[in-house]
Design a protein around this motif. Structure first.
Motif, PDB file in Angstrom:
ATOM      1  N   ILE A  74     -31.918 -18.359  78.199  1.00 23.56           N
ATOM      2  CA  ILE A  74     -31.848 -19.753  78.600  1.00 23.56           C
ATOM      3  C   ILE A  74     -32.309 -19.882  80.044  1.00 23.56           C
ATOM      4  CG2 ILE A  74     -30.586 -21.742  79.007  1.00 23.56           C
ATOM      5  CD1 ILE A  74     -28.935 -21.199  76.718  1.00 23.56           C
ATOM      6  N   VAL A  76     -26.483 -17.304  79.726  1.00 29.57           N
ATOM      7  CA  VAL A  76     -27.193 -16.805  78.724  1.00 29.57           C
ATOM      8  C   VAL A  76     -28.710 -16.436  79.676  1.00 29.57           C
ATOM      9  CG1 VAL A  76     -28.633 -17.217  76.671  1.00 29.57           C
ATOM     10  CG2 VAL A  76     -26.192 -18.275  76.948  1.00 29.57           C
ATOM     11  N   ARG A 118     -31.945 -16.789  70.043  1.00 29.01           N
ATOM     12  CA  ARG A 118     -30.957 -16.490  71.258  1.00 29.01           C
ATOM     13  C   ARG A 118     -31.095 -17.667  72.232  1.00 29.01           C
ATOM     14  NH1 ARG A 118     -32.357 -10.039  72.463  1.00 29.01           N
ATOM     15  NH2 ARG A 118     -31.612  -9.541  70.137  1.00 29.01           N
ATOM     16  N   VAL A 164     -25.277 -25.743  71.395  1.00 29.44           N
ATOM     17  CA  VAL A 164     -24.167 -25.656  71.749  1.00 29.44           C
ATOM     18  C   VAL A 164     -23.705 -26.611  73.217  1.00 29.44           C
ATOM     19  CG1 VAL A 164     -22.187 -24.503  72.482  1.00 29.44           C
ATOM     20  CG2 VAL A 164     -23.474 -23.725  70.205  1.00 29.44           C
ATOM     21  N   THR A 165     -24.672 -26.123  74.063  1.00 32.95           N
ATOM     22  CA  THR A 165     -24.839 -26.815  75.383  1.00 32.95           C
ATOM     23  C   THR A 165     -24.976 -28.257  75.280  1.00 32.95           C
ATOM     24  OG1 THR A 165     -25.483 -24.844  76.459  1.00 32.95           O
ATOM     25  CG2 THR A 165     -25.670 -26.752  77.697  1.00 32.95           C
ATOM     26  N   PHE A 186     -22.268 -22.236  80.576  1.00 27.13           N
ATOM     27  CA  PHE A 186     -22.500 -21.431  79.339  1.00 27.13           C
ATOM     28  C   PHE A 186     -23.878 -21.198  79.349  1.00 27.13           C
ATOM     29  CE2 PHE A 186     -23.790 -21.758  74.888  1.00 27.13           C
ATOM     30  CZ  PHE A 186     -23.293 -20.490  74.411  1.00 27.13           C
ATOM     31  N   ALA A 187     -24.854 -22.406  79.487  1.00 27.26           N
ATOM     32  CA  ALA A 187     -26.189 -21.950  79.391  1.00 27.26           C
ATOM     33  C   ALA A 187     -26.796 -21.272  80.455  1.00 27.26           C
ATOM     34  CB  ALA A 187     -26.790 -23.519  79.507  1.00 27.26           C
ATOM     35  N   GLY A 221     -30.151 -21.679  69.711  1.00 27.70           N
ATOM     36  CA  GLY A 221     -28.871 -21.964  69.158  1.00 27.70           C
ATOM     37  C   GLY A 221     -27.602 -22.161  70.274  1.00 27.70           C
ATOM     38  N   PRO A 222     -27.569 -21.339  71.371  1.00 24.81           N
ATOM     39  CA  PRO A 222     -26.895 -21.574  72.363  1.00 24.81           C
ATOM     40  C   PRO A 222     -27.243 -23.069  73.098  1.00 24.81           C
ATOM     41  CG  PRO A 222     -27.579 -19.393  72.553  1.00 24.81           C
ATOM     42  CD  PRO A 222     -28.381 -20.143  71.471  1.00 24.81           C
ATOM     43  N   LEU A 223     -28.374 -23.406  73.160  1.00 22.81           N
ATOM     44  CA  LEU A 223     -28.883 -24.681  73.726  1.00 22.81           C
ATOM     45  C   LEU A 223     -28.352 -25.755  72.761  1.00 22.81           C
ATOM     46  CD1 LEU A 223     -32.747 -24.558  74.715  1.00 22.81           C
ATOM     47  CD2 LEU A 223     -30.826 -24.894  76.051  1.00 22.81           C
TER      48      LEU A 223
END
Length: 439
Positions: free
Chosen positions: A414, A411, A237, A244-245, A407-408, A240-242
């Protein structure tokens, strides 16, 4: 899910500072940083030399094929290289591939001494470097995580970012002079010598933790290991998003700096010197911002990294309205000043939250996110400039960078993610990893 703490006690702050500073000042990290600097300088010289020879020896199409021969295999095989790093260890992989890179550049030097290097030979040399870089980049990017304490990773990334910016400036400034002064063979020889120094500096670097954890080859196949690494990152969680960022930030920032700056200099009549000043301003600002991370370690690394990226995005959108070269250089420096801490904090956080056995595959994904889509960004930026003008192009890419930062920030994990060297936090990270693996 609750992530680790957001504040330190004064004693913990002092303990963290001592631990982190000790890691950064250790002989093995100094040797690694020095080796990285010589390696990056050689890479810069090689890329400029390759581009020069490709354009001099062939048509524009042939030159494009030569560059593609180096970049496409690197992007395509990066994840395989990361899996190999996790199998045999980052240090051993980096040492081996760096040594082979030296041998390849030595062959290029000998070829240039005895005769002209034609386009087919350039394709082979570019292909060799691309294949080696697919393994070397995940390895070298994973090394800070096995050399310094977890709390020092943003600071270590600050040092790495500073080295990268300074080497970029040095290589860009010296390559043309070297080609004019000592020719192709001399420039290749200097690059090979820099790689040899890099190899020698990295050889004595040792790390007991890595050697204990990664010397036994796993029983799983390469394909299974690759898939398990991708699955773990997809379920994480934070990491993965990091990724993308980080990919969005690199995509949005590279084109305005590398493609937009020469167009800006031409449109405003600032000439070649103005173009050089713009790049130098960004490089100096990024280096200064990265240095800040050596002494400043915010508790919530994810939050502050995204904030720096958001501020930088706003600055990128204002670039085409700057009326003078002096102000433009200052603005480029401010963009770099935001980019340095953003990269150091976000990449450092990725490394801190990634278990050692997955570090190579995760850093391969990060390298792919940072490098793989850059040609797409270059093309899109050029199309926007030619169709709608520089102002629309800069604003569009500024909005893209801002979207990555927001986006970051949206979340929660993050925003709360922190880096803590204390043992109870390590236990929390292990619990987080167990949750990820169980999902």
């Amino acid at each position: 899910m609750r992530y680790w703490f957001q504040s330190y006690s004064p004693q913990r702050k002092r303990d963290e500072t001592v631990t982190a500073e000790g890691g950064l000042s250790s002989s093995r990290f100094v040797l690694f940083g020095s080796s990285l600097g010589f390696s990056l300088a050689a890479d810069g010289l090689w890329f400029i030399l390759l581009s020069w020879l490709a354009n001099r020896s062939g048509t524009a199409l042939e030159a494009s094929l030569v560059i593609a021969a180096g970049s496409l295999p690197r992007a395509a095989l990066m994840l395989v290289g990361g899996t190999l790093v996790d199998r045999i260890g980052a240090l051993l992989t980096a040492k081996a591939t760096n040594g082979i890179r030296f041998l390849v550049l030595s062959v290029v030097t000998l070829h240039a001494v005895v005769g002209e290097i034609n386009v087919p030979s350039l394709v082979l040399y570019a292909l060799a470097f691309g294949l080696l870089d697919a393994i070397y980049l995940p390895a070298i990017n994973s090394i800070p995580a096995v050399l310094v304490p977890r709390a020092a990773l943003p600071a270590a990334q600050g040092v790495v970012q500073t080295i990268e910016r300074l080497c970029m400036i040095l290589a860009s400034a010296s390559a043309g002079l070297l080609l004019a002064g000592v020719g192709v063979a001399g420039t290749a020889a200097i690059g090979a010598a820099a790689l040899l120094v890099s190899v020698v500096l990295l050889l004595p670097v040792r790390n007991g933790t890595e050697s204990q954890a990664q010397t036994v080859l796993p029983k799983e196949s390469m394909a299974r290991e690759l898939w398990s690494g991708l699955r773990r990152v997809a379920k994480d969680r934070v990491v993965g998003p990091l990724l993308v960022t980080i990919g969005a930030l690199n995509l949005a920032l590279s084109a305005p700096i590398n493609i937009g700056s020469p167009r800006l200099a031409i449109d405003n009549g600032w000439g070649e010197s103005g173009f050089g000043f713009l790049l130098a301003g960004f490089g100096v600002g990024a280096a200064a911002g990265a240095i800040v991370m050596v002494v400043w370690r915010p508790a919530r690394a994810g939050f502050w990294g995204a904030v720096f990226a958001a501020v930088g995005a706003v600055l990128v959108g204002t670039i085409p309205w700057v009326p003078s070269l002096t102000l433009a250089v200052g603005l480029f420096a401010l963009v770099g000043l935001c980019a340095g801490p953003a990269a150091a904090l976000l990449i450092g956080l990725v490394q801190a939250l990634t278990p050692k056995q997955f570090m190579g595959r995760t850093m391969a994904l990060l390298s792919f996110a940072a490098l793989g889509l850059i040609p797409v960004g270059y093309t899109a930026f050029g199309l926007l400039v030619s169709t709608f003008g520089a102002q629309v192009a800069y604003v569009s890419f500024g909005c893209l960078e801002l979207a990555g930062a927001l986006f970051a920030l949206l979340v929660p994990e993050i925003r709360r993610a922190s880096i803590n060297p204390m043992e109870e936090v390590s236990a929390g990270i292990e619990e987080h990893d167990s949750v990820v693996d169980a999902q």
